[in-house]
Write an enzyme that holds these catalytic residues in place. Structure first.
Site, PDB file in Angstrom:
ATOM      1  N   LEU A   1       0.870  -1.159   0.000  1.00 50.18           N
ATOM      2  CA  LEU A   1       0.000   0.000   0.000  1.00 50.18           C
ATOM      3  C   LEU A   1       0.913   1.217   0.000  1.00 50.18           C
ATOM      4  CD1 LEU A   1      -3.051   0.650   0.092  1.00 50.18           C
ATOM      5  CD2 LEU A   1      -2.839   0.896   2.563  1.00 50.18           C
ATOM      6  N   ASP A   2       0.673   2.148  -0.916  1.00 48.33           N
ATOM      7  CA  ASP A   2       1.561   3.297  -1.059  1.00 48.33           C
ATOM      8  C   ASP A   2       1.662   4.094   0.235  1.00 48.33           C
ATOM      9  OD1 ASP A   2       2.009   2.716  -3.738  1.00 48.33           O
ATOM     10  OD2 ASP A   2       0.302   3.910  -4.400  1.00 48.33           O
ATOM     11  N   ARG A   3       2.772   4.774   0.383  1.00 56.66           N
ATOM     12  CA  ARG A   3       3.003   5.596   1.575  1.00 56.66           C
ATOM     13  C   ARG A   3       1.897   6.615   1.782  1.00 56.66           C
ATOM     14  NH1 ARG A   3       4.798  10.547   2.099  1.00 56.66           N
ATOM     15  NH2 ARG A   3       5.367  10.697  -0.103  1.00 56.66           N
TER      16      ARG A   3
ATOM     17  N   SER B   1      -1.198   6.381   0.908  1.00 57.63           N
ATOM     18  CA  SER B   1      -2.513   5.764   1.026  1.00 57.63           C
ATOM     19  C   SER B   1      -2.681   5.211   2.436  1.00 57.63           C
ATOM     20  CB  SER B   1      -2.685   4.644   0.004  1.00 57.63           C
ATOM     21  OG  SER B   1      -2.586   5.156  -1.315  1.00 57.63           O
TER      22      SER B   1
ATOM     23  N   ARG C   1      -0.190   2.118  -8.186  1.00 53.49           N
ATOM     24  CA  ARG C   1      -1.000   3.326  -8.044  1.00 53.49           C
ATOM     25  C   ARG C   1      -2.217   3.303  -8.967  1.00 53.49           C
ATOM     26  NH1 ARG C   1       1.604   6.871  -4.831  1.00 53.49           N
ATOM     27  NH2 ARG C   1       0.425   8.684  -5.506  1.00 53.49           N
TER      28      ARG C   1
END
Length: 214
Positions: free
Chosen positions: A46-48, A50, A146
Site C-alpha cells: 500500500l503506497d506511503r 494511502s 498506483r
C-alpha cells in the site's frame, strides 16, 4: 481426518505516511513501528500516501494467494476525489479505462456519501474552495502500481485521499489508524503437481550425466 494447519494473518489499518515495509532509514515510520511481531510479511503493498488495510502473514502460500493478481482477490477502496463523479465517469471505471500500461479490468464503482466514521487525516488533504470534492467506492481484482489514482485521474477525477477498506473478506472495520488485530486462517493447500506419465527418468533434472564423446 487430520486438522488443517493454520496460518497467522494480521489486519493492520496503516496510517498515512507509513512505509509498507519493515526496514527503513529512520526518516519515516515503517510497519516495524506498528506491528512488533516477528516472522510476518506484507501480502501486497500500500503506497506511503494511502491509508487502510494491509495484510501480514507468516505463510508464503497465503501471502501469494492474497497478493498475486492471478487469483483476482477483490480489493475495495474508498477514494476522495476532486470533482463530482457523474454517470459517464463511473461507467468508464466499470468498463475499464486505458492507462499507459494497457486497459484495466472492469471494476465495481459507485458514488458514496462521505464516510461519517472516518478519522481525520494528518496532515489534511489539499482543498480548493472553488472545486468540489466527493467520494467513490471502487472494487478492483488486479493490482497495478498506483492503479486507483491513475484510474480516477483518467476519468477526470484526481484522487485526494485513498483508503483501502477491504481485501477479500477482511476489512479495517473497528480498527483505528495504527491498530491491528490477528486472526487465524487455514493455510492454502500446496499446489498439486501431476507426476510425469513416464516417470522421473524423463525429467531433465533426473537425467544421469553422460561422459562426453571423444
Amino acid at each position: 481426518m487430520a486438522q488443517r494447519a493454520m496460518a497467522r494473518l494480521i489486519l493492520l489499518n496503516k496510517p498515512y505516511d507509513v512505509m509498507c515495509q519493515f526496514s527503513g532509514d529512520g526518516s519515516r515510520a515503517t510497519l516495524a513501528d506498528l506491528v512488533p511481531v516477528a516472522g510476518v510479511y506484507p501480502a501486497g503493498r500500500l503506497d506511503r500516501d494511502s491509508e487502510g488495510l494491509v495484510l501480514l502473514t507468516d505463510d508464503g502460500r497465503l501471502q501469494a494467494r492474497i497478493a498475486d493478481p492471478a487469483h483476482r482477490m477483490a480489493k475495495t477502496y474508498l477514494a476522495q476525489v476532486e470533482g463530482v463523479p457523474d454517470e459517464p465517469a463511473l461507467a468508464a471505471l466499470r468498463a475499464g479505462v486505458t492507462l499507459n500500461d494497457g486497459p484495466t479490468r472492469p471494476a465495481a464503482a459507485q458514488a458514496i456519501a462521505a464516510p461519517d466514521w472516518l478519522w481525520p487525516r494528518v496532515p489534511p488533504i489539499r482543498e480548493r474552495k472553488s472545486v468540489p470534492d466527493a467520494w467513490i467506492e471502487l472494487t478492483l481484482r488486479e493490482g497495478r502500481n498506483r492503479q486507483v489514482r491513475r484510474m480516477t485521474a483518467a476519468v477526470g477525477l484526481p484522487t485526494l485521499r485513498l483508503i483501502r477498506w477491504a481485501v477479500g473478506d477482511w476489512s479495517i472495520e473497528g480498527l483505528a489508524p495504527g491498530e491491528w488485530r490477528e486472526v487465524e486462517v487455514p493455510m492454502p493447500a500446496a499446489p498439486y503437481r501431476k507426476p510425469h506419465p513416464k516417470g522421473p527418468r524423463h525429467d531433465r533434472s533426473a537425467t544421469p550425466h553422460r561422459r562426453p564423446r571423444a
